[in-house]
Design a protein around this motif. Structure first.
Motif, PDB file in Angstrom:
ATOM      1  N   GLU A   1     -15.326 -11.620   2.596  1.00 57.43           N
ATOM      2  CA  GLU A   1     -15.746 -10.455   3.372  1.00 57.43           C
ATOM      3  C   GLU A   1     -14.959  -9.215   2.957  1.00 57.43           C
ATOM      4  OE1 GLU A   1     -15.448 -13.876   6.582  1.00 57.43           O
ATOM      5  OE2 GLU A   1     -14.193 -13.095   4.947  1.00 57.43           O
ATOM      6  N   SER A   2     -15.560  -8.067   3.191  1.00 55.49           N
ATOM      7  CA  SER A   2     -14.884  -6.794   2.998  1.00 55.49           C
ATOM      8  C   SER A   2     -15.513  -5.763   3.917  1.00 55.49           C
ATOM      9  CB  SER A   2     -14.973  -6.329   1.542  1.00 55.49           C
ATOM     10  OG  SER A   2     -16.317  -6.136   1.165  1.00 55.49           O
TER      11      SER A   2
ATOM     12  N   GLY B   1     -13.909  -4.212   6.698  1.00 50.46           N
ATOM     13  CA  GLY B   1     -13.318  -4.017   8.015  1.00 50.46           C
ATOM     14  C   GLY B   1     -12.325  -2.872   8.015  1.00 50.46           C
TER      15      GLY B   1
ATOM     16  N   LEU C   1     -19.950  -4.061   6.894  1.00 52.55           N
ATOM     17  CA  LEU C   1     -19.278  -5.233   6.368  1.00 52.55           C
ATOM     18  C   LEU C   1     -20.120  -5.868   5.269  1.00 52.55           C
ATOM     19  CD1 LEU C   1     -18.082  -6.974   9.659  1.00 52.55           C
ATOM     20  CD2 LEU C   1     -16.959  -5.178   8.340  1.00 52.55           C
TER      21      LEU C   1
ATOM     22  N   THR D   1     -12.537 -10.605   8.440  1.00 55.43           N
ATOM     23  CA  THR D   1     -12.083  -9.233   8.244  1.00 55.43           C
ATOM     24  C   THR D   1     -11.970  -8.588   9.625  1.00 55.43           C
ATOM     25  OG1 THR D   1     -12.514  -7.151   7.072  1.00 55.43           O
ATOM     26  CG2 THR D   1     -14.438  -8.319   7.922  1.00 55.43           C
TER      27      THR D   1
END
Length: 124
Positions: free
Chosen positions: A6-7, A9, A20, A118
């Motif tokens: 994930e990225s 946040g 996100l 995240t």
């Protein structure tokens, strides 16, 4: 064997937006449902939104009309666009995927995979 990363946040003010992203990689044959869960401090992990490989979407009542889930099947990526954020949206957001992986050259098997999460913080 399968990784979900994930990225996106971060810290945002109430009323703001965040997007996100979650990319799946590994020994993937196909991905059925993908989605997002969240866990606030001291609470259980709850569903936020899911999307099928065909694009059917399900949202929790708390985010309907504010969040939008989308995906790119070719890129094994799912996004969560979060608008009109509220302090109660503060949580660690986890990506998950219902993934079919290659067991052998001729066999596949299903499994559920999760990202590490995240953090989204909504605060003024």
């Amino acid at each position: 064997q399968v990784q979900l990363v994930e990225s996106g946040g971060g810290l945002v003010q109430p009323g703001g937006s965040l997007r996100l992203s979650c990319a799946a990689s590994g020994n993937i044959y196909s991905i059925n449902a993908m989605g997002w869960y969240r866990q606030a401090p001291g609470k259980e992990r709850d569903l936020v939104a899911t999307i099928s490989s065909g694009g059917s979407q399900i949202y929790s009542d708390s985010v309907k009309g504010r969040f939008t889930i989308s995906r790119d099947n070719a890129e094994n990526t799912v996004w969560l666009q979060m608008n009109s954020l509220k302090p109660e949206d503060t949580a660690v957001y986890y990506c998950y995927g219902d993934v079919m992986t290659w067991l052998t050259d001729l066999e596949v098997r299903g499994g559920e995979y999760w990202g590490k999460g995240t953090l989204v913080t909504v605060s003024s």
